[in-house]
Design a protein around this motif. Structure first.
Motif, mmCIF file in Angstrom:
data_model
loop_
_atom_site.group_PDB
_atom_site.id
_atom_site.type_symbol
_atom_site.label_atom_id
_atom_site.label_comp_id
_atom_site.label_asym_id
_atom_site.label_seq_id
_atom_site.Cartn_x
_atom_site.Cartn_y
_atom_site.Cartn_z
ATOM 1 N N TRP A 1 0.832 -1.207 0.000
ATOM 2 C CA TRP A 1 0.000 0.000 0.000
ATOM 3 C C TRP A 1 0.866 1.257 0.000
ATOM 4 O O TRP A 1 0.450 2.299 -0.524
ATOM 5 N N SER A 2 2.049 1.185 0.586
ATOM 6 C CA SER A 2 2.925 2.359 0.584
ATOM 7 C C SER A 2 3.399 2.682 -0.830
ATOM 8 O O SER A 2 3.572 3.853 -1.192
ATOM 9 N N ILE A 3 3.600 1.648 -1.649
ATOM 10 C CA ILE A 3 4.000 1.861 -3.037
ATOM 11 C C ILE A 3 2.825 2.387 -3.853
ATOM 12 O O ILE A 3 2.947 3.348 -4.616
ATOM 13 N N LEU A 4 1.659 1.761 -3.665
ATOM 14 C CA LEU A 4 0.460 2.211 -4.382
ATOM 15 C C LEU A 4 0.107 3.659 -4.039
ATOM 16 O O LEU A 4 -0.288 4.440 -4.910
ATOM 17 N N GLY A 5 0.265 4.010 -2.762
ATOM 18 C CA GLY A 5 -0.030 5.378 -2.356
ATOM 19 C C GLY A 5 0.892 6.382 -3.030
ATOM 20 O O GLY A 5 0.447 7.451 -3.482
ATOM 21 N N GLY A 6 2.184 6.047 -3.120
ATOM 22 C CA GLY A 6 3.136 6.932 -3.775
ATOM 23 C C GLY A 6 2.827 7.104 -5.250
ATOM 24 O O GLY A 6 2.895 8.222 -5.792
ATOM 25 N N ILE A 7 2.479 6.003 -5.915
ATOM 26 C CA ILE A 7 2.157 6.084 -7.348
ATOM 27 C C ILE A 7 0.862 6.865 -7.568
ATOM 28 O O ILE A 7 0.742 7.624 -8.540
ATOM 29 N N ALA A 8 -0.106 6.698 -6.664
ATOM 30 C CA ALA A 8 -1.353 7.461 -6.788
ATOM 31 C C ALA A 8 -1.094 8.961 -6.652
ATOM 32 O O ALA A 8 -1.639 9.772 -7.417
ATOM 33 N N LEU A 9 -0.256 9.340 -5.691
ATOM 34 C CA LEU A 9 0.107 10.753 -5.545
ATOM 35 C C LEU A 9 0.816 11.260 -6.797
ATOM 36 O O LEU A 9 0.558 12.373 -7.272
ATOM 37 N N ALA A 10 1.704 10.433 -7.331
ATOM 38 C CA ALA A 10 2.419 10.820 -8.549
ATOM 39 C C ALA A 10 1.460 10.992 -9.718
ATOM 40 O O ALA A 10 1.619 11.903 -10.545
ATOM 41 N N GLY A 11 0.450 10.126 -9.790
ATOM 42 C CA GLY A 11 -0.551 10.262 -10.838
ATOM 43 C C GLY A 11 -1.314 11.567 -10.731
ATOM 44 O O GLY A 11 -1.608 12.221 -11.744
ATOM 45 N N ALA A 12 -1.625 11.969 -9.495
ATOM 46 C CA ALA A 12 -2.330 13.245 -9.294
ATOM 47 C C ALA A 12 -1.454 14.417 -9.719
ATOM 48 O O ALA A 12 -1.934 15.369 -10.350
ATOM 49 N N VAL A 13 -0.172 14.353 -9.386
ATOM 50 C CA VAL A 13 0.756 15.417 -9.796
ATOM 51 C C VAL A 13 0.845 15.485 -11.321
ATOM 52 O O VAL A 13 0.812 16.576 -11.911
ATOM 53 N N ASP A 14 0.936 14.329 -11.960
ATOM 54 C CA ASP A 14 0.968 14.288 -13.425
ATOM 55 C C ASP A 14 -0.288 14.919 -14.024
ATOM 56 O O ASP A 14 -0.219 15.692 -14.982
ATOM 57 N N ALA A 15 -1.426 14.556 -13.480
ATOM 58 C CA ALA A 15 -2.692 15.067 -14.013
ATOM 59 C C ALA A 15 -2.739 16.589 -13.930
ATOM 60 O O ALA A 15 -3.117 17.272 -14.894
ATOM 61 N N SER B 1 11.525 14.005 -18.235
ATOM 62 C CA SER B 1 11.865 15.371 -17.837
ATOM 63 C C SER B 1 10.622 16.255 -17.876
ATOM 64 O O SER B 1 10.322 16.859 -18.918
ATOM 65 N N PRO B 2 9.870 16.350 -16.782
ATOM 66 C CA PRO B 2 10.087 15.691 -15.485
ATOM 67 C C PRO B 2 9.673 14.227 -15.519
ATOM 68 O O PRO B 2 9.005 13.780 -16.452
ATOM 69 N N THR B 3 10.059 13.504 -14.488
ATOM 70 C CA THR B 3 9.680 12.105 -14.374
ATOM 71 C C THR B 3 8.157 11.973 -14.321
ATOM 72 O O THR B 3 7.485 12.709 -13.603
ATOM 73 N N ARG B 4 7.627 11.033 -15.111
ATOM 74 C CA ARG B 4 6.181 10.769 -15.145
ATOM 75 C C ARG B 4 5.895 9.380 -14.559
ATOM 76 O O ARG B 4 6.811 8.554 -14.392
ATOM 77 N N ILE B 5 4.627 9.110 -14.293
ATOM 78 C CA ILE B 5 4.271 7.816 -13.705
ATOM 79 C C ILE B 5 4.577 6.661 -14.659
ATOM 80 O O ILE B 5 4.663 5.516 -14.230
ATOM 81 N N THR B 6 4.750 6.959 -15.937
ATOM 82 C CA THR B 6 5.143 5.905 -16.876
ATOM 83 C C THR B 6 6.439 5.237 -16.427
ATOM 84 O O THR B 6 6.626 4.034 -16.647
ATOM 85 N N MET B 7 7.328 6.003 -15.787
ATOM 86 C CA MET B 7 8.602 5.432 -15.366
ATOM 87 C C MET B 7 8.413 4.412 -14.247
ATOM 88 O O MET B 7 9.163 3.439 -14.158
ATOM 89 N N ALA B 8 7.410 4.619 -13.408
ATOM 90 C CA ALA B 8 7.129 3.638 -12.358
ATOM 91 C C ALA B 8 6.650 2.323 -12.969
ATOM 92 O O ALA B 8 7.063 1.230 -12.542
ATOM 93 N N PHE B 9 5.786 2.407 -13.980
ATOM 94 C CA PHE B 9 5.291 1.183 -14.619
ATOM 95 C C PHE B 9 6.382 0.525 -15.462
ATOM 96 O O PHE B 9 6.455 -0.703 -15.530
ATOM 97 N N LEU B 10 7.223 1.343 -16.100
ATOM 98 C CA LEU B 10 8.379 0.776 -16.796
ATOM 99 C C LEU B 10 9.266 0.028 -15.808
ATOM 100 O O LEU B 10 9.765 -1.079 -16.103
#
Length: 432
Positions: A174-188, A264-273
């Motif tokens: 859940w700590s990983i999922l939470g971080g990725i969810a926050l990153a997704g919000a920042v990307d959006a 540049s900047p890092t996107r959530i795609t990098m987490a899935f990659l």
């Protein structure tokens, strides 16, 4: 291999503790090799156009899917998570304070950086004084300092690694999922506002979240081929959805042909990659472990890791130097048209020349990776944190604009990390 070389390899093999995961070291060495060869390939040199930062990606769209293989920064964060968790848990057992632990990590990463920054400060001063156009020197320094963006991001992750490990130990996946969810919000927010600067928090959020996959590996939460295949499948499905349905480009490396960059900047795609790559490489852990029992391969892995920072930091400085020498000599015979048949055919020779020259630099500069032991008392916690902030801020700027601006040499940026590391007692100048 010679008899002496074989005996040395056997000694190193015998001295390696059974508890050491050799695959971690191998993946780190393999990743740096891919990064170095990738940079030497995608950055083209045109006799008429000079250095083309993303020449291959800009001119050959068919290479974009290949970046899913050659963009291996996630592997660094995977092995970094494994190593940092191991290191911090050892520090906790030994009652080593966070400040002392952080200072040790900063010394390992920061001291090898100092010669590079000072070298580019001198190069900038000399080149501008000699009449070189500011724009030319700026591009050269920017290209040479591309590796520093990774170092800045990695230092940010190290700063938060202990609290992130605590989150992992309490909340698990859940700590990983939470971080990725926050990153997704920042990307959006960044994409909807069409403001890349709003996406910069993801340099920390994406990599800090994915860094914890290394914790999962260490803790056996990715044991078995089933879990690793599942991780790879999640990464692949996520990437395909983001690229085919979402707004993200195929290339995982910045290309002028794309309106959005995944890195540049890092996107959530990098987490899935990273999930895709981690799942696949960890499927190979058992056969790799067996191969690394061979003294020769393990010896090569150890050698690369001993000087890995120097290889990484200096490989583009060497390339930029060679490129400008050939451009100054108008050596068109040695600078075939990028992406032509002759250009592709000469890439292995180009890489071998650069490898040899970088090897010389490593022999001369590599000693900075093994500084003298630091037996000082632990500093106040704010000091290594402040030093890290100084380094991160300056590297972030130089990775984007180099060391020279419209008004000449920007002295502050290459000197700021050196000043921060010294003023906040990460290193001391040797006493006479």
């Amino acid at each position: 291999m010679t008899t002496s070389g074989l005996s040395r390899a056997q000694r190193i093999d015998a001295a390696t503790p059974e508890s050491r995961n050799r695959v971690v070291d191998f993946l780190r060495a393999a990743a740096i090799t891919v990064v170095v060869l990738g940079h030497w390939t995608i950055i083209a040199v045109d006799a008429d156009g000079g250095i083309l930062p993303h020449g291959v990606l800009d001119g050959a769209a068919w290479t974009h899917p290949l970046t899913w293989v050659f963009q291996v920064m996630p592997i660094f964060f995977l092995v970094g998570g494994y190593s940092n968790a191991l290191s911090w848990r050892s520090a906790r057992r030994k009652k080593v304070a966070y400040a002392e632990w952080l200072r040790t990590r900063l010394r390992r990463l920061g001291i090898p950086l100092i010669p590079l920054l000072l070298a580019w400060l001198v190069i900038g001063v000399v080149a501008v004084a000699a009449g070189a156009p500011n724009a030319t020197v700026q591009l050269a320094s920017q290209m040479a300092l591309i590796p520093t963006w990774f170092l800045a991001a990695y230092l940010m992750v190290i700063l938060v690694a202990p609290p992130c490990l605590r989150l992992w130990e309490r909340f698990g996946w859940w700590s990983i999922l939470g971080g990725i969810a926050l990153a997704g919000a920042v990307d959006a927010i960044s994409l909807l506002a069409d403001q890349p600067l709003l996406g910069y928090p993801n340099y920390l959020l994406v990599w800090a979240a994915f860094h914890q996959v290394g914790y999962a590996w260490l803790d056996g939460r990715l044991a078995g081929s089933g879990r690793r295949l599942l991780l790879a499948a999640i990464g692949l499905v996520g990437l395909l959805l983001l690229v085919l349905v979402g707004p993200y480009p195929v290339s995982m490396v910045t290309s002028a042909a794309d309106e959005i960059s995944n890195s540049s900047p890092t996107r959530i795609t990098m987490a899935f990659l990273g999930m895709l790559q981690a799942g696949l490489v960890l499927l190979l852990e058992k056969p790799l472990t067996a191969l690394l029992r061979r003294p020769g391969l393990w010896f090569a892995t150890v050698l690369v890791n001993q000087r890995i920072m120097t290889w990484f930091l200096w490989h583009l400085t060497v390339m930029v130097g060679v490129a400008h020498l050939l451009l100054a000599l108008d050596a068109r015979a040695l600078l075939p048209e990028p992406l032509s048949g002759l250009w592709w055919a000469t890439r292995p020779l180009w890489a071998l020349v650069l490898l040899a020259l970088t090897g010389v630099v490593v022999l001369v500069i590599g000693r900075f990776e093994t500084p003298r032991a630091d037996d000082r008392l632990a500093p106040p916690v704010w000091m290594p944190v402040a030093a890290a902030v100084f380094v991160i801020a300056s590297l972030a700027v130089m990775a984007s604009v180099g060391t020279v601006g419209e008004n000449g040499v920007a002295w502050v940026w290459p000197l700021l990390p050196v000043a921060g590391l010294w003023a906040f007692r990460v290193f001391n100048f040797p006493r006479s």
